[in-house]
Design an enzyme around this catalytic site. Structure first.
Site, PDB file in Angstrom:
ATOM      1  N   ASP A  23       0.852  -1.179   0.000  1.00  0.00           N
ATOM      2  CA  ASP A  23       0.000   0.000   0.000  1.00  0.00           C
ATOM      3  C   ASP A  23       0.893   1.236   0.000  1.00  0.00           C
ATOM      4  OD1 ASP A  23      -2.111   1.849   0.418  1.00  0.00           O
ATOM      5  OD2 ASP A  23      -1.656   1.819   2.554  1.00  0.00           O
TER       6      ASP A  23
ATOM      7  N   ASP B 298      -0.272   4.219  -1.548  1.00  0.00           N
ATOM      8  CA  ASP B 298      -1.069   5.405  -1.845  1.00  0.00           C
ATOM      9  C   ASP B 298      -1.744   5.998  -0.622  1.00  0.00           C
ATOM     10  OD1 ASP B 298      -3.103   3.647  -1.341  1.00  0.00           O
ATOM     11  OD2 ASP B 298      -4.150   3.972  -3.226  1.00  0.00           O
TER      12      ASP B 298
END
Length: 79
Positions: A12, A14
């Site tokens: 992850d 973002d």
């Protein structure tokens, strides 16, 4: 003993699960310092983090063409 089997691993980057903007901001500002440039403000940088490395470099080096951005990308990611 039970061994878990995984078929994939997800990262992850973002900010959905973790706020990675401060870490990426430190990296871009290190690159800017190496090139004798002023640091970016975190507030401005947050606006482009989810668009990827090229967008982050585009904010930091707005005059750079695509070739220059691609040359800087591994250096930036290495920080």
């Amino acid at each position: 003993m039970t061994v878990a089997q995984y078929e994939g691993l997800m990262f992850d980057l973002d900010g959905t699960l973790i706020d990675s903007a401060p870490d990426m901001w430190v990296a871009i500002n290190r690159l800017l310092a190496e090139e004798g440039r002023e640091p970016l403000a975190l507030e401005d940088f947050r606006k482009v983090v989810s668009r990827g490395g090229a967008a982050m470099l585009g904010l930091a080096f707005p005059e750079a063409d695509a070739e220059a951005t691609q040359r800087r990308l591994p250096v930036f990611l290495g920080h």
